[in-house]
Design a protein around this motif. Structure first.
Motif, PDB file in Angstrom:
ATOM      1  N   LEU A  86       4.543  30.142  -7.401  1.00 11.09           N
ATOM      2  CA  LEU A  86       3.194  29.580  -7.281  1.00 11.09           C
ATOM      3  C   LEU A  86       3.079  28.191  -7.909  1.00 11.09           C
ATOM      4  O   LEU A  86       1.973  27.695  -8.088  1.00 11.09           O
ATOM      5  N   SER A  87       4.195  27.590  -8.238  1.00  8.38           N
ATOM      6  CA  SER A  87       4.160  26.292  -8.927  1.00  8.38           C
ATOM      7  C   SER A  87       3.465  25.227  -8.089  1.00  8.38           C
ATOM      8  O   SER A  87       2.708  24.401  -8.630  1.00  8.38           O
ATOM      9  N   SER A  88       3.684  25.231  -6.769  1.00  8.48           N
ATOM     10  CA  SER A  88       3.024  24.225  -5.925  1.00  8.48           C
ATOM     11  C   SER A  88       1.525  24.479  -5.849  1.00  8.48           C
ATOM     12  O   SER A  88       0.718  23.544  -5.856  1.00  8.48           O
ATOM     13  N   THR A  89       1.125  25.779  -5.801  1.00  3.79           N
ATOM     14  CA  THR A  89      -0.299  26.123  -5.789  1.00  3.79           C
ATOM     15  C   THR A  89      -0.971  25.677  -7.076  1.00  3.79           C
ATOM     16  O   THR A  89      -2.067  25.097  -7.057  1.00  3.79           O
ATOM     17  N   MET A  90      -0.313  25.931  -8.211  1.00  6.86           N
ATOM     18  CA  MET A  90      -0.878  25.497  -9.486  1.00  6.86           C
ATOM     19  C   MET A  90      -0.895  23.978  -9.593  1.00  6.86           C
ATOM     20  O   MET A  90      -1.774  23.399 -10.239  1.00  6.86           O
ATOM     21  N   GLY A  91       0.089  23.324  -8.948  1.00  4.46           N
ATOM     22  CA  GLY A  91       0.093  21.865  -8.926  1.00  4.46           C
ATOM     23  C   GLY A  91      -1.135  21.314  -8.220  1.00  4.46           C
ATOM     24  O   GLY A  91      -1.724  20.307  -8.659  1.00  4.46           O
ATOM     25  N   VAL A  92      -1.541  21.968  -7.127  1.00  6.06           N
ATOM     26  CA  VAL A  92      -2.760  21.556  -6.424  1.00  6.06           C
ATOM     27  C   VAL A  92      -3.981  21.756  -7.315  1.00  6.06           C
ATOM     28  O   VAL A  92      -4.882  20.901  -7.360  1.00  6.06           O
ATOM     29  N   MET A  93      -4.029  22.877  -8.038  1.00 11.42           N
ATOM     30  CA  MET A  93      -5.150  23.135  -8.945  1.00 11.42           C
ATOM     31  C   MET A  93      -5.251  22.043 -10.001  1.00 11.42           C
ATOM     32  O   MET A  93      -6.332  21.544 -10.308  1.00 11.42           O
ATOM     33  N   MET A  94      -4.101  21.673 -10.575  1.00 10.09           N
ATOM     34  CA  MET A  94      -4.111  20.635 -11.608  1.00 10.09           C
ATOM     35  C   MET A  94      -4.480  19.277 -11.031  1.00 10.09           C
ATOM     36  O   MET A  94      -5.146  18.475 -11.696  1.00 10.09           O
ATOM     37  N   ALA A  95      -4.097  19.061  -9.773  1.00 13.54           N
ATOM     38  CA  ALA A  95      -4.473  17.804  -9.123  1.00 13.54           C
ATOM     39  C   ALA A  95      -5.985  17.713  -8.969  1.00 13.54           C
ATOM     40  O   ALA A  95      -6.585  16.639  -9.160  1.00 13.54           O
ATOM     41  N   LEU A  96      -6.630  18.824  -8.634  1.00 16.46           N
ATOM     42  CA  LEU A  96      -8.091  18.844  -8.539  1.00 16.46           C
ATOM     43  C   LEU A  96      -8.730  18.546  -9.888  1.00 16.46           C
ATOM     44  O   LEU A  96      -9.691  17.774  -9.987  1.00 16.46           O
ATOM     45  N   SER A  98      -7.423  16.920 -12.427  1.00 19.07           N
ATOM     46  CA  SER A  98      -7.147  15.523 -12.804  1.00 19.07           C
ATOM     47  C   SER A  98      -7.993  14.550 -11.986  1.00 19.07           C
ATOM     48  O   SER A  98      -8.482  13.536 -12.512  1.00 19.07           O
ATOM     49  N   PHE A  99      -8.174  14.848 -10.688  1.00 18.54           N
ATOM     50  CA  PHE A  99      -8.955  13.960  -9.823  1.00 18.54           C
ATOM     51  C   PHE A  99     -10.394  13.861 -10.309  1.00 18.54           C
ATOM     52  O   PHE A  99     -10.979  12.777 -10.372  1.00 18.54           O
ATOM     53  N   VAL A 100     -10.973  15.010 -10.665  1.00 18.32           N
ATOM     54  CA  VAL A 100     -12.360  15.014 -11.132  1.00 18.32           C
ATOM     55  C   VAL A 100     -12.450  14.352 -12.509  1.00 18.32           C
ATOM     56  O   VAL A 100     -13.401  13.614 -12.801  1.00 18.32           O
ATOM     57  N   GLN A 101     -11.447  14.592 -13.362  1.00 16.63           N
ATOM     58  CA  GLN A 101     -11.444  13.959 -14.687  1.00 16.63           C
ATOM     59  C   GLN A 101     -11.353  12.447 -14.581  1.00 16.63           C
ATOM     60  O   GLN A 101     -11.930  11.726 -15.405  1.00 16.63           O
ATOM     61  N   ALA A 102     -10.631  11.967 -13.587  1.00 14.73           N
ATOM     62  CA  ALA A 102     -10.490  10.513 -13.402  1.00 14.73           C
ATOM     63  C   ALA A 102     -11.834   9.855 -13.129  1.00 14.73           C
ATOM     64  O   ALA A 102     -12.033   8.669 -13.412  1.00 14.73           O
ATOM     65  N   GLY A 103     -12.768  10.615 -12.586  1.00 16.92           N
ATOM     66  CA  GLY A 103     -14.107  10.088 -12.334  1.00 16.92           C
ATOM     67  C   GLY A 103     -15.058  10.294 -13.494  1.00 16.92           C
ATOM     68  O   GLY A 103     -16.264  10.061 -13.357  1.00 16.92           O
ATOM     69  N   GLY A 104     -14.517  10.757 -14.626  1.00 17.16           N
ATOM     70  CA  GLY A 104     -15.338  10.945 -15.813  1.00 17.16           C
ATOM     71  C   GLY A 104     -16.107  12.250 -15.829  1.00 17.16           C
ATOM     72  O   GLY A 104     -17.055  12.400 -16.603  1.00 17.16           O
ATOM     73  N   ASN A 105     -15.702  13.221 -14.995  1.00 16.73           N
ATOM     74  CA  ASN A 105     -16.382  14.505 -14.925  1.00 16.73           C
ATOM     75  C   ASN A 105     -15.402  15.645 -15.202  1.00 16.73           C
ATOM     76  O   ASN A 105     -14.196  15.427 -15.333  1.00 16.73           O
ATOM     77  N   THR A 106     -15.917  16.853 -15.274  1.00 16.99           N
ATOM     78  CA  THR A 106     -15.096  18.049 -15.465  1.00 16.99           C
ATOM     79  C   THR A 106     -15.371  19.011 -14.332  1.00 16.99           C
ATOM     80  O   THR A 106     -16.538  19.346 -14.073  1.00 16.99           O
ATOM     81  N   ILE A 107     -14.333  19.451 -13.653  1.00 19.65           N
ATOM     82  CA  ILE A 107     -14.522  20.397 -12.556  1.00 19.65           C
ATOM     83  C   ILE A 107     -14.913  21.760 -13.115  1.00 19.65           C
ATOM     84  O   ILE A 107     -14.323  22.247 -14.085  1.00 19.65           O
TER      85      ILE A 107
END
Length: 502
Positions: A86-96, A98-107
């Protein structure tokens, strides 16, 4: 010979061997090295799913998935399937994340027609729940928080933080290896145990005179640095006594007891005799270890368990002596017979028409009730005997609980007619109750029957709840004894023997 420190204080956790991620493979018990083999004390549903094919339809159809990963994207735990797969699935989760954090928010969450995805970040760890149940976002996040606390109970928050500060890409599975069954058990029991929803503990019904005898024996069998003594039977609390200075600084939370009970329930090591191990109670102190002495008092049945919590890592022999005195007193007064013969009550004992089941959590059982919230409920009966039906009923209770405790529109009373039953939730300043009736009961009739139920509970209060919290003193010092969460003497690396138990 053990030193009497005159007061009790925590040992800060600094015991993990961070570079190698290794733990000692044995504990020193009674002067002998005893290997503790991995095993499971009960049939924990879901262990067979550890190597489940993550591309299969059956994997996708699980009602709830839970994933744990580091903020560097390293997989740590998956409820179903292998983490590596499931490493690729968890990688997608972490990407989500990180993407939201980059905008100054928390998913926080993602909603679809069939799934609710909830995220929780605690320090360097990220927790994700993917659910097809009707649980609210808040309830799912609460379950993820319990998973986090269970991990902290094994490693402490300070250690987790220090490890990832030292090495951001650290694979935490090296330290948690063998503990998967503990997390699996926790997630399973949360599905059908209302303790977590109510944030309360369930006591074994026992005559107050019998409970007092047991508590008095625990109260008299003490030693320096002993903080809590628990007697547990059938996975329910029978008696608890504590050092009297504990209440001055903090209090024991039900969540900590849930984690301790789950640890005992999930590992066969606790049936091996006397166990001495470090354990963190996260809501009491998330950075330090207690040292737990655990012993079964009724082998081979192993249904009655004694737990002694100390702040002294060298106190094994002192705790063993306490246990010996407790056993002798129990035998001389035949005190355990009442525990062994105690049975949970059934809904027929209550004598309320059309009642199938209920949950009752009082607000004023005892002076210090806020220290130890409790609840009571009867054994599940037909039609809720199967695990599937038990989970379905608890899902209905969860829905009522979420609605009555809504942050936007809290309610006092809810009457709900479902397909196979009628439910009523009622919250006052004195109690919180959830009741299940047969399907044809009217609201007026349900409230009338609940009045009868409240009278029965009041009559049986001393048997259903721990109404007095016995205390003792292990120090002769006058005045307040500090529970300093301090950073005094650092513990040795050899103390981190937790995973060798699993």
């Amino acid at each position: 010979m053990h030193r009497n420190r005159g007061s009790w204080g925590f040992q800060p956790e600094d015991t993990l061997i961070e570079d190698s991620g290794e733990f000692p493979s044995s504990l020193e018990l009674n002067g002998q090295k005893t290997e503790l083999l991995a095993g499971c004390a009960m049939d924990v549903p879901g262990l067979s799913h550890r190597n489940e094919d993550v591309t299969s339809e059956s994997w996708r159809k699980h009602r709830k998935h839970v994933f744990v990963l580091s903020d560097a994207g390293k997989p740590i735990y998956s409820r179903y399937g292998n983490e590596e797969a499931l490493s690729s699935t968890m990688g997608v989760m972490m990407a989500l994340v990180s993407f939201v954090q980059a905008g100054g928010n928390t998913i926080q969450s993602i909603f679809s027609d069939e799934h609710t995805v909830v995220f929780l970040q605690q320090g360097p760890l990220v927790f994700v729940s993917v659910s097809t149940t009707h649980q609210s976002e808040q309830q799912l996040r609460g379950e993820l928080l319990h998973v986090y606390h269970q991990i902290v109970s094994m490693l402490t928050q300070a250690s987790i933080k220090r490890i990832f500060e030292h090495r951001k890409n650290y694979d935490l599975r090296r330290l948690l290896f063998g503990s998967e069954r503990v997390l699996d058990s926790l997630l399973d029991v949360m599905d059908f145990d209302p303790s977590f929803m109510l944030s309360a503990v369930q006591c074994l019904p026992l005559p107050s005179s019998s409970r007092d005898i047991l508590s008095n024996i625990l109260q008299k069998s003490i030693t320096p640095n002993l903080v809590f003594s628990f007697l547990i039977a059938q996975n329910r609390l029978v008696s608890i006594v504590q050092e009297k200075t504990v209440a001055e600084d903090t209090r024991l939370k039900p969540s900590d007891l849930h984690l301790l009970l789950n640890l005992i329930r999930a590992s066969s090591a606790f049936q091996a005799g006397e166990i001495w191990m470090p354990i963190c109670l996260p809501l009491f102190n998330h950075d330090c270890y207690f040292y737990a002495y655990v012993a079964n008092l009724d082998p081979p049945e192993c249904t009655i368990c004694l737990v002694l919590l100390s702040t002294d890592k060298e106190a094994f022999y002192a705790m063993a002596e306490c246990k010996r005195k407790i056993e002798q007193a129990f035998m001389s007064q035949n005190a355990l017979e009442c525990v062994a013969n105690s049975q949970m009550y059934c809904v027929e004992d209550v004598g309320v028409n059309n009642l199938r089941h209920f949950l009752y959590k009082p607000s004023n059982v005892m002076e210090h009730h806020r220290q130890l919230p409790q609840f009571t409920c009867p054994e599940m009966a037909v039609p809720y005997k199967s695990q599937e039906e038990r989970i379905r009923l608890l899902d209905l209770y969860r829905n009522m609980h979420n609605r009555i405790h809504s942050t936007s529109r809290p309610l006092k009373l809810i009457y709900h007619s479902a397909d196979g039953e009628t439910l009523l939730a009622w919250v006052t300043g004195k109690f919180e109750m959830y009741a299940c009736f047969t399907s044809l009961v009217t609201k007026k009739s349900a409230i009338s029957e609940l009045t009868k139920l409240l009278r029965w509970i009041k009559k049986e209060e001393d048997r259903l709840f721990i109404c007095h919290l016995p205390k003792y003193s292990t120090t002769s010092q006058s005045g307040r004894v500090s529970t300093d969460r301090g950073r005094s003497d650092r513990a040795n690396a050899s103390d981190a023997g937790f995973m060798s138990l699993l």
